[in-house]
Write an enzyme that holds these catalytic residues in place. Structure first.
Site, PDB file in Angstrom:
ATOM      1  N   ARG A 141      58.051  20.717 -13.532  1.00  0.00           N
ATOM      2  CA  ARG A 141      57.636  19.723 -14.521  1.00  0.00           C
ATOM      3  C   ARG A 141      56.252  20.051 -15.101  1.00  0.00           C
ATOM      4  O   ARG A 141      55.406  19.181 -15.278  1.00  0.00           O
ATOM      5  CB  ARG A 141      57.659  18.312 -13.906  1.00  0.00           C
ATOM      6  CG  ARG A 141      59.077  17.814 -13.672  1.00  0.00           C
ATOM      7  CD  ARG A 141      59.093  16.440 -13.049  1.00  0.00           C
ATOM      8  NE  ARG A 141      58.607  16.502 -11.679  1.00  0.00           N
ATOM      9  CZ  ARG A 141      58.098  15.476 -11.004  1.00  0.00           C
ATOM     10  NH1 ARG A 141      58.004  14.297 -11.578  1.00  0.00           N
ATOM     11  NH2 ARG A 141      57.686  15.615  -9.772  1.00  0.00           N
ATOM     12  N   HIS A 194      58.097  -4.170 -22.605  1.00  0.00           N
ATOM     13  CA  HIS A 194      57.743  -2.792 -22.974  1.00  0.00           C
ATOM     14  C   HIS A 194      56.351  -2.722 -23.578  1.00  0.00           C
ATOM     15  O   HIS A 194      55.840  -1.644 -23.819  1.00  0.00           O
ATOM     16  CB  HIS A 194      58.770  -2.223 -23.959  1.00  0.00           C
ATOM     17  CG  HIS A 194      60.148  -2.197 -23.374  1.00  0.00           C
ATOM     18  ND1 HIS A 194      60.503  -1.317 -22.380  1.00  0.00           N
ATOM     19  CD2 HIS A 194      61.230  -2.955 -23.598  1.00  0.00           C
ATOM     20  CE1 HIS A 194      61.750  -1.535 -22.026  1.00  0.00           C
ATOM     21  NE2 HIS A 194      62.218  -2.524 -22.751  1.00  0.00           N
TER      22      HIS A 194
END
Ligand code: GLN
Ligand code: ZN
Length: 807
Positions: free
Chosen positions: A30, A736
């Site tokens: 990653r 969110h």
């Protein structure tokens, strides 16, 4: 046998015999995530980030070369992205919303870049007062893209030469890559028409800007031609779907026009040869359109899509057909023998002169990198059944060689892959008698609960809730304390007992907090769940989890999907301990919390040896037993989350009904054993219900919570008009966003809800779980939520609405 894909006539240049449509971009460890997050946190400079990205791209090219893709002939895709490939297309085309325009400090070498890299990240992530682009699911996958905003005045031009620079970067290393970019039709169909203050004309559709967009693409193609790129790959997955808001004829006409212009206006080598790829399904009636047009290569997804008939394939004889026979979406080893058979059939149907290249069905961005690294959790058997990205490249190359040089060049590979599959299917964990017998004995009676009216009465008697009851969706903030405990457990630094007591302490705090806030139906807060699917996968037999199996979900976010490989068995209860502990702390009802069968399937890699619906049935049975155990332990409210119900909706309308049938059935199987007294909740976290309203009704949950805050309750009238008569909890807090809604804002939303839906149906809750928020925000928002609910209750009472409330 097929001719090698060399052009017998000069109209089609050499195309490599084997390729992949795209490759994971995040790096083996990653690296992309680490690099961009370090930059965002200010720990790295822009130049460092650019250098990290260049190193990553170089490492990927070297990796693909080592695996056997040719570095000389456009076999290696150039598909890097700092965040998302749809955002890349938008910035390449300069299609930048006004609020981000002009954020380039220094103009790009192209002379006119609309945004620089920080501006690009701002579009993805937002910045103080500038909202980010909306993010949504990429086709039926769990990858998320950013939705471009197109209006009549959007500046569209070839604005950013990143694609060309990356081609030249590879060329300088001696690698001829094939640049990959989202194609014009898909770009426009994925965009949303945004009405600016000055007003987009009503009825405006992004496709209205096709000609401008094509001019920009032509600019890119010309630049790639000048740089010496032999091929470019334009991804057009939108052509395999028919659920767009424009008629199919318009999509087909736009496709015809787009490729006639792009391939017809410029000759080669002024432009690269064009390869149109169409992953995720069948092209259907778009295939003859592409066949009749001037593009040089067409890619078919032969894993998800059907094999086109001979007449259509024959019409492709002047093009390269890039046959996607290695599954880019799943992790199982390919049955090479069968795949080769398919390739031979394609070749035969095209007829003399066929040029067939072998590929993956989609980009490999959906699968982890290398199964060879999974020594820790995956047994040897299971490891032998799997192919991640690296292994899929090797499969492609074996097939390509067999196709051009004959079956015997594969050595034992063909027979071996067929044997592996047979061995897999014969494994005792793959077909378990007890599971098969239970499934075979199921009847529809198991799907049906008592009539809703009866349930409402029974539940009212036990639950004693006020009108507009307040609750949350399940998770509370995942604090660093929780994460540290989990890491410590994994490292062996604390014992299982210590971990459990740490989680109990969290639960106790969450329960006390909810009591203090005055919520009506409490939750335990889900501290023990690393992830709402993986948690169950780790406790169920038939699933495996990986150590390094990361795939990109969006931007720098990666997930590690579980692998559902065998028949599903629940060895013991999975959530009862936590829910009953929470319930023991309070007199208020505590809601048990389960992840539904469709969501468990959607966010895992799933066995491919039986229909998804059969696998869903098995997961549903395990959940059904959990529901029974929760009930027996005194939990009277149980929520079964299905946030992925919409995501798996097929890309073709004709397939919706069959999908919704099995998915609804699985939910009802999971919940259908619940007593009438048990209140069953479900949660769906999105607000576009159009295609699934009927299905939501058929889930037969007593209460359904949905996302609604951002759209200001817009969905409610449609829900009411569909005749939905059960409990509904439209979210009043957009989790969110870091914005904490005031009591007034929530009161307004509730007033709109009360105006749209009878008050006795309404629940008050946030849009989704709170795990990504901080406690400060959560506490304040929930305080306001409770205050607003109380205020609205009081008004309703004053208005003498008692009759509607007490029904
Ligand atoms: N119960 C889950 C939570 O609150 C639901 C999450 C989701 O819908 N994605 O976190
Ligand atoms: Zn949700």
């Amino acid at each position: 046998m097929s001719e090698p894909p060399v052009a017998p006539d000069r109209t089609v240049p050499w195309f490599p015999g084997g390729t992949v449509l795209g490759f994971p971009r995040i790096g083996p460890n990653r690296e992309l995530k680490k690099a961009v997050e370090a930059f965002w946190a200010g720990r790295r400079e822009l130049d460092d980030l650019q250098a990290d990205a260049e190193n990553l791209r170089r490492a990927t090219r070297q990796r693909l070369t080592r695996l056997g893709l040719s570095p000389d002939d456009a076999a290696i895709p150039s598909d890097f992205s700092f965040y998302d490939h749809v955002l890349d297309a938008a910035t390449t085309l300069g299609a930048v919303p006004e609020r981000f325009a002009g954020s380039a400090d220094a103009p790009d070498p192209a002379g006119a870049a609309a945004v620089d890299l920080p501006g690009y990240f701002a579009m993805a992530r937002g910045e103080e007062d500038r909202a980010p682009l909306e993010m949504t699911k990429w086709f039926d996958s769990n990858y998320h893209y950013l939705v471009p905003e197109i209006w009549p005045g959007t500046p569209v031009r070839y604005a950013d030469d990143r694609v060309v620079r990356e081609f030249l970067e590879a060329a300088a290393d001696g690698v001829t890559t094939r640049p990959v970019i989202v194609g014009p039709i898909t770009f426009l169909l994925l965009s949303k028409a945004v009405r600016q203050a000055d007003g987009a004309p009503a009825g405006f559709h992004p496709l209205d800007r096709l000609d401008d967009v094509l001019t920009a693409y032509a600019g890119l193609l010309r630049a790639l031609g000048a740089a010496g790129a032999p091929w470019v790959q334009l991804d057009e997955p939108a052509l395999v779907a028919d659920t767009w808001d424009v008629p199919r004829e318009r999509v087909l006409a736009a496709t015809e026009r787009a490729y006639a212009r792009l391939a017809g206006e410029l000759g080669r080598p002024e432009r690269p040869a064009i390869f149109v790829a169409a992953p995720y399904g069948s092209l259907g009636d778009a295939l003859p359109v592409l066949a009749a047009g001037p593009v040089e290569a067409v890619g078919l997804d032969l894993v998800r899509g059907d094999l086109p008939d001979a007449e259509v394939l024959r019409s492709l004889r002047h093009k390269v057909v890039v046959a996607g026979v290695v599954d880019g979406r799943n992790v199982w080893r390919t049955d090479l023998d069968q795949a080769l058979g398919l390739l031979e059939e394609v070749t035969a149907r095209i007829g003399p002169g066929a040029r067939v290249a072998v590929s993956t069905s989609s980009s490999l961005l959906h699968v982890p990198l290398d199964v060879g690294r999974e020594k820790k959790h995956l047994g040897k058997d299971l490891r032998g059944w799997l192919a991640f990205a690296d292994q899929k490249v090797e499969e492609v190359l074996v097939l390509a060689r067999c196709l051009t040089e004959g079956r015997d060049t594969a050595g034992g590979a063909l027979a071996e892959s067929a044997e592996v599959r047979e061995r897999r299917l014969a494994h005792p964990g793959v077909r378990r008698r007890e599971v098969r017998e239970r499934v075979a004995a199921l009847t529809d009676a198991e799907l049906a609960r008592a009539p809703y009216t009866e349930r409402v009465a029974a539940q009212r008697a036990v639950l004693d809730l006020p009108p507009l009851p307040t609750t949350t969706i399940g998770s509370f903030p995942q604090t660093s304390r929780i994460r540290k405990a989990r890491v410590a457990l994994r490292r062996g630094a604390i014992s299982d007992a210590e971990y459990r007591s740490a989680m109990r302490a969290e639960i106790e705090e969450v329960v006390r907090l909810q009591e203090r806030l005055g919520l009506d139906v409490l939750v335990h807060g889900e501290p023990e769940r690393n992830d709402m699917v993986q948690y169950f996968a780790e406790l169920l037999e038939g699933f495996a989890v990986t150590e390094h199996g990361w795939v990109q979900s969006y931007g720098s976010r990666c997930t590690r999907p579980s692998i559902l490989w065998g028949d599903v068995v629940r060895p013991r209860h999975m959530t009862v301990e936590w829910s009953t502990f929470a319930a023991s702390l309070t007199d208020r009802p505590v809601k048990g919390m389960l992840t539904g069968p469709v969501t468990i399937l959607a966010w895992s890699f799933v066995r491919d040896d039986q229909p998804l619906g059969d696998t869903a049935t098995q997961v549903a049975l395990a959940l059904r037993d959990e529901v029974a155990d929760l009930e027996a332990a005194g939990i009277g409210v149980i929520q079964v989350d299905e946030p992925a119900l919409r995501e798996l909706l097929p890309l073709r309308r004709a397939e919706h009904a069959a999908y919704l049938d099995w998915s609804v059935r699985a939910f009802r199987l999971a919940t259908g054993g619940a007593s009438p007294r048990t209140q069953v909740h479900t949660h769906l976290c999105y607000s576009e219900f159009g295609a699934i309203l009927g299905a939501i009704d058929r889930l037969d949950a007593d209460v359904t919570s949905i996302e609604a805050a951002r759209s200001g309750m817009d969905v409610l009238p449609a829900i009411r008009d569909s005749g939905f008569a059960r409990g509904i909890g439209p979210g009043v807090y957009d989790i969110h966003s870091p914005h904490v809604p005031s009591t007034e804002e929530i009161t307004d939303l509730l007033a709109a809800a009360v105006a749209a839906v009878p008050a006795h149906q309404l629940w008050v809750n946030p849009d989704c779980g709170l795990k990504t928020r901080r406690y400060e925000e959560t506490t304040a928002a929930l305080e306001h939520l409770v205050a607003a609910a109380r205020a609205v209750r009081a008004t309703l009472q004053e208005q003498g609405a008692r009759t509607s409330l007490s029904r």
